[in-house]
Motif scaffolding. Structure first.
Motif, short mmCIF file in Angstrom:
data_model
loop_
_atom_site.label_atom_id
_atom_site.label_comp_id
_atom_site.label_asym_id
_atom_site.label_seq_id
_atom_site.Cartn_x
_atom_site.Cartn_y
_atom_site.Cartn_z
N LEU A 59 -16.19 -12.22 -6.76
CA LEU A 59 -17.44 -11.52 -7.02
C LEU A 59 -17.46 -10.12 -6.40
CD1 LEU A 59 -20.06 -14.38 -6.51
CD2 LEU A 59 -19.31 -13.38 -8.67
N HIS A 60 -17.08 -10.04 -5.12
CA HIS A 60 -17.13 -8.75 -4.41
C HIS A 60 -15.93 -8.60 -3.48
CE1 HIS A 60 -21.22 -7.75 -5.75
NE2 HIS A 60 -21.51 -9.03 -5.56
N PRO A 61 -14.73 -8.44 -4.03
CA PRO A 61 -13.53 -8.36 -3.17
C PRO A 61 -13.53 -7.14 -2.24
CG PRO A 61 -13.01 -7.78 -5.45
CD PRO A 61 -14.39 -8.34 -5.46
N GLU B 164 -6.09 0.05 -4.67
CA GLU B 164 -6.52 1.25 -3.94
C GLU B 164 -8.03 1.46 -4.06
OE1 GLU B 164 -5.71 6.07 -3.67
OE2 GLU B 164 -4.13 4.73 -4.43
N THR B 165 -8.58 1.21 -5.25
CA THR B 165 -10.03 1.32 -5.41
C THR B 165 -10.75 0.31 -4.51
OG1 THR B 165 -9.84 2.13 -7.68
CG2 THR B 165 -11.93 1.15 -7.05
N LEU B 166 -10.22 -0.92 -4.45
CA LEU B 166 -10.82 -1.93 -3.57
C LEU B 166 -10.72 -1.50 -2.11
CD1 LEU B 166 -9.65 -5.36 -5.07
CD2 LEU B 166 -11.86 -4.21 -5.33
N VAL C 61 -4.13 -8.57 -1.56
CA VAL C 61 -5.11 -8.59 -2.65
C VAL C 61 -4.45 -8.97 -3.98
CG1 VAL C 61 -6.60 -7.10 -4.04
CG2 VAL C 61 -6.70 -6.97 -1.55
N ARG C 62 -3.30 -8.39 -4.24
CA ARG C 62 -2.62 -8.67 -5.51
C ARG C 62 -2.09 -10.10 -5.56
NH1 ARG C 62 0.13 -2.76 -5.06
NH2 ARG C 62 -1.51 -1.60 -6.17
#
Length: 383
Positions: free
Chosen positions: A354-356, A118-120, A107-108
């Protein structure tokens, strides 16, 4: 260059009967106007695996589906989101320990080091549970009817007037599997879906006969037909797809690199790598088939969804004299395919931003050729 380790996983190392694959690089194709290359891989089955009859995951998935069937049949829709959020935390510590570090790196690499991975990750776990409750809601037949907005239909209709059919290349967002097909069906679009034999939640005999079949039954309500093939043998599905497209039909294909015999790799985001199926680009390059990208997002869980068909992906072909390639590469027109791949990559990145938290399949941060043997590539996923 051979990549003998690709296609293995920790699970495969523990199970000697798992399928074995031979993967190698076909070509690195530079797209001059973009100034970036696309890498093409070949992936061939060396030794078929022996299926397990039942797994611990089958047990968990069965219990969870039974629970969600009860929720969908008895409880009001207003409770569904909070219930999925609660159940997604039951095995949170294990997921954080075993899965989070690789997810965070991927992700990063794409979205930047400042992203709250972590939130994702927690959001993805909850969205995955909502996907399972979506299936339960469709199986119970209860009078639940969310608002589904379909965008981009005009471009698809215009492309079909050329009479060469269309391929809709779908991303693996959690709502795509059922809601994406339902959005097309409710708009009057009759689509054929290309699917591997183990489409669904499990890759065991029990999963094939029971768990996965429930998902297939729910999806088939919104399809004209399903084109099913075994991994490692894509010839028959190619013939059937060609027939559908000649009849000006619409084919849905999910972006999964484990379904066919070739796939691609291209840079994405800040320093990440996207792994994309090559079959949709190949059909578009060789047959002039109209190619579209599609992403389906959950806007308000269980109440509002947005399905987006992109404008047609149009890749201009350069004169043959400008394409330095061998006879075999020229036949497949790899440079034109590479242009389609980059167009799809661009749409994919827009959707990710938009919505990862709803994306189920993230590629690893390093390139395939730079990974060590202990970095696993999962064979699971939906298609």
């Amino acid at each position: 260059m051979k990549l003998p380790w690709f296609g293995k996983s920790r699970r495969a190392n523990r199970a000697p009967s798992a399928a074995s694959y031979h993967t190698e690089i076909i070509a690195d194709v530079l797209v001059p106007e973009r100034g970036e290359p696309v890498r093409f891989f070949s992936r061939k089955l060396v030794r078929p695996g022996k299926l397990r009859r039942f797994s611990n995951r089958d047990f968990r998935e069965s219990l969870l589906l039974g629970f969600y069937l009860g929720v969908a049949a008895v409880l009001p829709v207003a409770w569904w989101t909070s219930i999925c959020g609660w159940t997604s935390k039951l095995r949170l510590k294990r997921h954080l320990r075993k899965d989070f570090s690789r997810y965070a790196a991927a992700v990063r690499a794409v979205l930047g080091s400042g992203i709250d991975a972590e939130t994702l990750f927690r959001g993805l776990l909850a969205a995955t549970h909502r996907r399972q409750l979506l299936l339960a809601a469709h199986l119970t037949g209860w009078g639940w009817s969310p608002a589904i907005r379909l965008e981009g239909l005009d471009g698809l209709v215009a492309a079909l007037k050329r009479g060469r059919g269309a391929i809709i290349w779908c991303d693996q967002f959690t709502a795509q599997t059922i809601i994406g097909k339902r959005a097309l069906h409710e708009a009057g679009v009759e689509a054929h879906h290309v699917s591997v034999d183990f489409h669904g939640f499990s890759d065991t005999i029990f999963g094939l006969r029971f768990l996965n079949r429930l998902l297939v039954v729910a999806e088939n309500r919104f399809l004209k037909s399903r084109v099913v093939f075994e991994r490692g043998d894509a010839y028959q599905v190619t013939v059937r797809m060609q027939r559908i497209l000649r009849e000006n039909g619409i084919v849905l294909m999910t972006n999964t690199i484990h379904a066919g015999t070739t796939f691609t790799e291209a840079g994405i985001g800040e320093s990440g790598w996207a792994h994309l199926a090559s079959a949709p680009a190949n059909f578009a390059a060789r047959g002039g088939t109209a190619l579209f990208a599609m992403s389906t997002f959950e806007i308000v869980p269980f109440r509002e969804y947005r399905a987006v068909i992109s404008p047609e992906l149009v890749a201009a072909q350069k004169p043959a004299s400008a394409v330095p390639a061998t006879r075999d590469m020229a036949a497949k027109n790899l440079e034109l395919q590479a242009r389609y791949i980059l167009l799809k990559r661009d749409r994919f990145l827009e959707a990710l931003k938009l919505h990862p938290e709803q994306m189920m399949a993230w590629s690893a941060a390093p390139r395939l050729t730079e990974r060590s043997d202990d970095v696993a590539e999962s064979e699971t996923g939906t298609s």
